[in-house]
Design a protein around this motif. Structure first.
Motif, PDB file in Angstrom:
ATOM      1  N   UNK A 123      48.182  33.620  22.220  1.00  0.00           N
ATOM      2  CA  UNK A 123      47.117  34.596  22.453  1.00  0.00           C
ATOM      3  C   UNK A 123      45.766  33.901  22.632  1.00  0.00           C
ATOM      4  N   UNK A 124      45.508  32.920  21.779  1.00  0.00           N
ATOM      5  CA  UNK A 124      44.257  32.176  21.884  1.00  0.00           C
ATOM      6  C   UNK A 124      44.184  31.415  23.206  1.00  0.00           C
ATOM      7  N   UNK A 125      45.287  30.784  23.578  1.00  0.00           N
ATOM      8  CA  UNK A 125      45.319  30.011  24.820  1.00  0.00           C
ATOM      9  C   UNK A 125      45.166  30.922  26.040  1.00  0.00           C
ATOM     10  N   UNK A 126      45.774  32.092  25.996  1.00  0.00           N
ATOM     11  CA  UNK A 126      45.646  33.035  27.105  1.00  0.00           C
ATOM     12  C   UNK A 126      44.170  33.421  27.298  1.00  0.00           C
ATOM     13  N   UNK A 127      43.461  33.663  26.195  1.00  0.00           N
ATOM     14  CA  UNK A 127      42.034  33.988  26.280  1.00  0.00           C
ATOM     15  C   UNK A 127      41.243  32.825  26.879  1.00  0.00           C
ATOM     16  N   UNK A 128      41.599  31.587  26.477  1.00  0.00           N
ATOM     17  CA  UNK A 128      40.905  30.408  27.010  1.00  0.00           C
ATOM     18  C   UNK A 128      41.142  30.272  28.512  1.00  0.00           C
ATOM     19  N   UNK A 129      42.370  30.549  28.935  1.00  0.00           N
ATOM     20  CA  UNK A 129      42.694  30.466  30.363  1.00  0.00           C
ATOM     21  C   UNK A 129      41.930  31.515  31.162  1.00  0.00           C
ATOM     22  N   UNK A 130      41.899  32.730  30.659  1.00  0.00           N
ATOM     23  CA  UNK A 130      41.177  33.797  31.358  1.00  0.00           C
ATOM     24  C   UNK A 130      39.707  33.423  31.519  1.00  0.00           C
ATOM     25  N   UNK A 131      39.095  32.918  30.446  1.00  0.00           N
ATOM     26  CA  UNK A 131      37.682  32.538  30.499  1.00  0.00           C
ATOM     27  C   UNK A 131      37.446  31.415  31.502  1.00  0.00           C
ATOM     28  N   UNK A 132      38.317  30.402  31.499  1.00  0.00           N
ATOM     29  CA  UNK A 132      38.154  29.258  32.408  1.00  0.00           C
ATOM     30  C   UNK A 132      38.377  29.666  33.857  1.00  0.00           C
ATOM     31  N   UNK A 133      39.355  30.531  34.104  1.00  0.00           N
ATOM     32  CA  UNK A 133      39.647  30.959  35.474  1.00  0.00           C
ATOM     33  C   UNK A 133      38.561  31.879  36.023  1.00  0.00           C
ATOM     34  N   UNK A 134      37.949  32.662  35.155  1.00  0.00           N
ATOM     35  CA  UNK A 134      36.879  33.549  35.603  1.00  0.00           C
ATOM     36  C   UNK A 134      35.578  32.788  35.829  1.00  0.00           C
ATOM     37  N   UNK A 135      35.395  31.672  35.139  1.00  0.00           N
ATOM     38  CA  UNK A 135      34.200  30.849  35.311  1.00  0.00           C
ATOM     39  C   UNK A 135      34.617  29.399  35.506  1.00  0.00           C
ATOM     40  N   UNK A 136      35.336  29.151  36.594  1.00  0.00           N
ATOM     41  CA  UNK A 136      35.840  27.808  36.866  1.00  0.00           C
ATOM     42  C   UNK A 136      34.703  26.812  37.016  1.00  0.00           C
ATOM     43  N   UNK A 137      33.627  27.241  37.655  1.00  0.00           N
ATOM     44  CA  UNK A 137      32.485  26.358  37.869  1.00  0.00           C
ATOM     45  C   UNK A 137      31.878  25.919  36.541  1.00  0.00           C
ATOM     46  N   UNK A 138      31.764  26.862  35.609  1.00  0.00           N
ATOM     47  CA  UNK A 138      31.206  26.526  34.304  1.00  0.00           C
ATOM     48  C   UNK A 138      32.141  25.659  33.492  1.00  0.00           C
ATOM     49  N   UNK A 139      33.462  25.884  33.622  1.00  0.00           N
ATOM     50  CA  UNK A 139      34.434  25.112  32.855  1.00  0.00           C
ATOM     51  C   UNK A 139      34.459  23.652  33.292  1.00  0.00           C
ATOM     52  N   UNK A 140      34.402  23.411  34.595  1.00  0.00           N
ATOM     53  CA  UNK A 140      34.476  22.040  35.114  1.00  0.00           C
ATOM     54  C   UNK A 140      33.106  21.388  35.119  1.00  0.00           C
TER      55      UNK A 140
END
Length: 409
Positions: A177-194
């Motif tokens: 569940x925690x990892x799914x939330x992290x993935x959603x956040x990173x995919x929605x803000x890919x520019x910010x994550x990278x």
């Protein structure tokens, strides 16, 4: 009444060792023994880069026709394996390999269909024999890497992309569940994550394919922002026809929806009982039409188009710059070490001369000069006190720095 032939092609890409190949076999296992269906296995297990580039067909599984009498359809399936991200440590070269493969498949359809067919609109859905219908991008459990986001951002501009987390049985429910939330956040803000190193670089955006809500409801999935990421278990071990992973503490069933999203994803991709299959086909056709426009704008020169696409994303994969910097650093270190060893050689020669002079005066009052009072001559003490200076300075040089910062992990 004659049936219509429909084509679907799925490409598995992403990390090594997370079950891509096993997933493809598991996806079509229930169809393999069905009467009237021809099955062509991949020529070899695993997937080398050389084989993928030179003969991708040898790594493909072909299955069909799967007959759907009530719809008057014959479905032909192609499942294509690909090398794992990181098989080539030059990530630019790896990205180019995948981009070129995807565009080559679309170019083959362009030639088969006699050019751009955009005027035919959505009626052509399902007729593309070679173009990839969906790219299943496999992610490792527990931790998302920047490299995967960059790859997904680039590849999702070319074909429909669906993220799949492999080996989901390695996570507890809370971890998943925690990892799914992290993935959603990173995919929605890919520019910010990278993070962009230069404002002139194109912003990163991952265009995920999302099944329409009605398609999810048809497989009893409540639509939400995190339901477009699929956590799956894969296995080569079967019990009563079901893929399972057996542990001392229990059995994980890949076909059990409480254990894995595998069966949900399979029905969305391949079942004629819901509209997910056609939603994918419509999306793949739009990507193909986009290719036709870009291909013609590039003068129908595929390599020119590949170069243009890769140039957009290559600044995020700066291994080549890292390699150049590494080469310059090694060259500088080599020059420095040559100077160090040259200096040490000269000092060694001086020490040898001094020793010879001292041993020539062995008997001075019955005692060796070097043993007088237990002390070394001042000349030798000074030579020894500076003998390791340059070498110690060289070994204390900082390592990494800009070189490490140049690599995207």
């Amino acid at each position: 009444m004659c049936s219509v032939e429909v084509h679907a092609s799925f490409l598995a890409a992403g990390d090594n060792g997370v079950g891509k190949t096993t997933f493809l076999h598991q996806l079509i296992n229930s169809y393999r023994q069905a009467p009237g269906i021809h099955y062509k296995a991949a020529a070899a297990d695993g997937c080398s880069m050389h084989q993928f580039v030179s003969d991708p067909e040898s790594l493909a599984i072909r299955l069909g026709p799967i007959r759907v009498p009530e719809e008057r359809l014959n479905i032909q399936l192609s499942l294509q394996d690909s090398p794992g991200v990181g098989d080539d440590i030059n990530y630019k070269s790896f990205l180019r390999m995948l981009v070129k493969h995807l565009l080559q498949q679309q170019e083959t359809d362009y030639k088969l269909l006699g050019g751009n067919i955009q005027h035919l609109g959505p009626a052509m859905a399902g007729t593309l024999k070679n173009s990839v219908t969906a790219l299943l991008y496999f992610l490792p459990p527990h931790k998302l890497k920047k490299l995967d986001i960059i790859m997904m951002a680039a590849l999702s501009q070319l074909v429909p992309l669906i993220p799949v987390v492999g080996k989901a049985d390695t996570m507890t429910q809370q971890e998943a569940l925690k990892y799914r939330d992290e993935l959603v956040a990173a995919l929605q803000d890919a520019d910010g994550f990278v993070g962009r190193g230069d404002s002139s670089m194109r912003p990163l955006e991952v265009n995920l394919f999302q099944f329409p809500d009605e398609d999810l409801l048809n497989v009893n999935v409540t639509p939400s922002s995190d339901k477009h990421i699929y956590f799956v278990i894969t296995s080569d071990t079967y019990q009563d026809g079901r893929p399972v992973r057996v542990y001392p503490y229990g059995v994980f069933d890949a076909a059990n929806r409480e254990h894995s999203d595998f069966i949900v994803l399979k029905r969305l991709l391949m079942s004629d009982q819901n509209n997910g299959f056609w939603s994918l086909q419509d999306s793949a056709l739009q990507y193909y039409y986009n290719f036709c426009t870009q291909y013609e704008a590039a003068g129908m020169a595929l390599d020119t188009l590949v170069d243009s696409i890769c140039a957009t994303w290559s600044p995020y994969l700066d291994y080549d710059e890292y390699l150049a910097l590494k080469g310059l650093k090694e060259a500088d270190q080599s020059k420095g070490l040559k100077g160090v060893f040259s200096g040490l050689s000269r000092k060694g020669s001086l020490k040898s001369q001094q020793k010879n002079q001292l041993t020539g005066r062995v008997s001075m009052g019955g005692h060796s000069v070097v043993s007088m009072g237990g002390h070394k001559p001042k000349a030798l003490s000074r030579a020894n006190s500076h003998g390791g200076g340059a070498l110690e300075a060289e070994s204390s040089l900082p390592h990494g720095g800009a070189l490490e910062d140049a690599v995207v992990y």
